[in-house]
Scaffold this motif. Structure first.
Motif, PDB file in Angstrom:
ATOM      1  N   THR A 150      -4.074   6.308   9.214  1.00 50.17           N
ATOM      2  CA  THR A 150      -2.866   5.753   8.595  1.00 50.17           C
ATOM      3  C   THR A 150      -2.451   4.504   9.361  1.00 50.17           C
ATOM      4  OG1 THR A 150      -1.260   6.991   9.937  1.00 50.17           O
ATOM      5  CG2 THR A 150      -2.127   8.076   7.980  1.00 50.17           C
ATOM      6  N   GLY A 151      -2.059   3.479   8.605  1.00 44.17           N
ATOM      7  CA  GLY A 151      -1.726   2.200   9.208  1.00 44.17           C
ATOM      8  C   GLY A 151      -2.964   1.368   9.455  1.00 44.17           C
ATOM      9  N   LEU A 152      -2.796   0.047   9.479  1.00 45.23           N
ATOM     10  CA  LEU A 152      -3.940  -0.832   9.695  1.00 45.23           C
ATOM     11  C   LEU A 152      -3.480  -2.177  10.226  1.00 45.23           C
ATOM     12  CD1 LEU A 152      -4.052  -3.138   7.196  1.00 45.23           C
ATOM     13  CD2 LEU A 152      -4.678  -1.126   5.886  1.00 45.23           C
TER      14      LEU A 152
ATOM     15  N   VAL B 121      -8.442  -0.025   9.846  1.00 47.68           N
ATOM     16  CA  VAL B 121      -7.555   1.137   9.781  1.00 47.68           C
ATOM     17  C   VAL B 121      -7.463   1.776  11.163  1.00 47.68           C
ATOM     18  CG1 VAL B 121      -7.194   3.400   8.715  1.00 47.68           C
ATOM     19  CG2 VAL B 121      -8.100   1.500   7.343  1.00 47.68           C
TER      20      VAL B 121
ATOM     21  N   THR C 257      -2.024   3.429   3.006  1.00 46.37           N
ATOM     22  CA  THR C 257      -2.995   2.680   3.807  1.00 46.37           C
ATOM     23  C   THR C 257      -4.190   2.265   2.956  1.00 46.37           C
ATOM     24  OG1 THR C 257      -2.322   3.831   5.827  1.00 46.37           O
ATOM     25  CG2 THR C 257      -4.493   2.788   5.830  1.00 46.37           C
TER      26      THR C 257
ATOM     27  N   THR D 147       6.476  -3.580   3.163  1.00 43.99           N
ATOM     28  CA  THR D 147       5.027  -3.558   2.973  1.00 43.99           C
ATOM     29  C   THR D 147       4.591  -4.563   1.916  1.00 43.99           C
ATOM     30  OG1 THR D 147       4.978  -1.221   3.619  1.00 43.99           O
ATOM     31  CG2 THR D 147       3.059  -2.074   2.442  1.00 43.99           C
TER      32      THR D 147
ATOM     33  N   PRO E 249       2.300   2.573  10.799  1.00 40.56           N
ATOM     34  CA  PRO E 249       2.748   3.892  10.364  1.00 40.56           C
ATOM     35  C   PRO E 249       3.924   4.369  11.209  1.00 40.56           C
ATOM     36  CG  PRO E 249       0.882   4.154  11.836  1.00 40.56           C
ATOM     37  CD  PRO E 249       1.102   2.656  11.667  1.00 40.56           C
TER      38      PRO E 249
END
Length: 413
Positions: free
Chosen positions: A63-65, A58, A42, A113, A142
């Protein structure tokens, strides 16, 4: 923008960035992170986007965005990539082999990604040049493998205001440069089922004085799948398959408990919603006939991914412009699960399969194996496909909106 002009723009963009995107993918491959632990991944994505003048957001867990490109009153479409790895040992002998014991990007999420990162950077250039007729929301999700990451994105507004969503997945059965598309169900619902059976136990010499638990459990194992095949439309492809059975510890003793575990997979959303209650009723009927008590623990996984016809057509048109005629190939339904399905329960969209097999070799890797790898030319192919798809969807959405404003009743005729 005309298709020829866009291809030229992408050629120039990828000439400068493709090697960097491959290096980014390899870095992620060396440092895989499991579901809801993708902190480094991330951070790296956010740093790349911020350096390009974008403003990534974010998710609350860290985690993840998400990141939005473009502005104005046009339509909003979303592109999604998953960023987590699998709990598998990397078995490849390559320079970018995983450095994390027991973790590996064996499903291609590092590729997804890198593709979405490249697509984001290209679309940001288009937006700066005033060539984006709307907004594109980029979702770096995520925990697809858990699953549950899609629900996390949705819970925090990740698809709020989005008109249509697109995603892709590596397919090692398809040559690089090709895209597999299918209207309707493309993946399966996947749930877990655990059944516990109990009775008084007893001697195998006197089964009539107790409840013959092993026999009853055997009947449950065979009759539930058989009964389901007659209670559900066979076109839904509902499948109950057992993976674990336990009962007893001695040959001459009827046990007082037993366990069966399996998976329920289904290609039809209506059948998926109906499955738990139907299985429970059938279980009670079979267990009651043999005098045992049976309890069921039904764990929901994901619904089936059901591709919207209009969105699939947009993917197909984009692939033809980006990759040329013949680049779209049919793809089969899969009984694997994919949490992209949660998005499609709320908004229309489509999920594509991106070819990653090198036509120059006879080796075909498979996902969810420690030996999985890709022909990295698929990264540039993926950027071309997703950029064209985003612009195709935006321009079509803008056209429909303008027609509706000029002729409010047009859709009725």
């Amino acid at each position: 923008m005309q298709g020829r002009e866009l291809r030229g723009e992408l050629d120039a963009f990828l000439a400068e960035t493709e090697q960097g995107l491959r290096a980014f993918r390899r870095d992620l491959h060396r440092h895989p992170e499991l579901a809801f632990a993708e902190y480094r991944t991330t951070r790296l994505i956010a740093e790349r986007l911020t350096a390009a003048g974008l403003h990534p957001s974010v998710l609350p867990r860290g985690t993840g965005l998400t990141c939005e490109v473009g502005s104005g009153d046009g339509p909003t479409i979303a592109l999604r990539a998953d960023i987590d790895a699998l709990p598998l040992q990397d078995e490849k002998e390559v320079a970018y082999r995983s450095t994390v014991p027991g973790a590996c990007h064996a499903c291609g999420h590092d590729v997804h990604t890198a593709i979405l990162l490249g697509t984001t950077l290209f679309l940001a250039q288009q937006a700066d040049a005033g060539l984006l007729p709307g907004r594109v929301r980029l979702i770096f999700q995520p925990a697809e493998e858990l699953p549950g990451g899609a629900l996390e994105v949705m819970a925090h507004g990740g698809i709020s205001g989005v008109d249509r969503i697109f995603g892709l997945h590596c397919d090692p059965r398809v040559d690089v440069g090709h895209v597999g598309l299918k209207t309707g169900p493309i993946t399966s619902a996947c749930d877990k089922l655990a059944i516990r059976v109990s009775g008084p136990g007893g001697h195998t010499a006197r089964p009539h004085l107790t409840a013959d638990l092993v026999f009853a459990l055997a009947k449950i194992l065979t009759e539930l799948p058989a009964a389901l095949s007659r209670r559900i439309d066979p076109r839904s492809s509902l499948s109950l398959v057992w993976g674990r059975v336990e009962a007893g510890s001695a040959a001459n003793a009827i046990p007082d408990g037993g366990l069966a575990e399996g998976t329920v997979r289904c290609l039809d959303e209506n059948a998926w919603h109906a499955a738990p209650d139907l299985i429970k009723g059938l279980l009670e009927s079979v267990a009651g006939a043999y005098g045992v008590e049976a309890t069921m623990e039904y764990s929901r996984g994901v619904p089936p991914v059901v591709n919207d016809e209009v969105s699939v057509q947009m993917f197909a048109e984009a692939a033809a412009r980006a990759l040329g005629d013949g680049s779209v190939v049919p793809t089969q339904q899969s009984l694997g699960g994919e949490d992209f399905a949660w998005y499609l329960e709320s908004i229309p969209g489509a999920f594509a399969r991106l070819g990653t097999r090198s036509p120059e070799t006879d080796v075909t890797y498979d996902i969810h194996q420690g030996t999985f790898d890709v022909d990295e030319r698929c990264i540039g192919v993926g950027v071309r496909l997703m950029a064209h798809t985003a612009l195709t969807a935006l321009w079509e959405g803008k056209r429909v909106s303008e027609v509706s404003e000029e002729h409010p009743l047009a859709e009725l005729f």
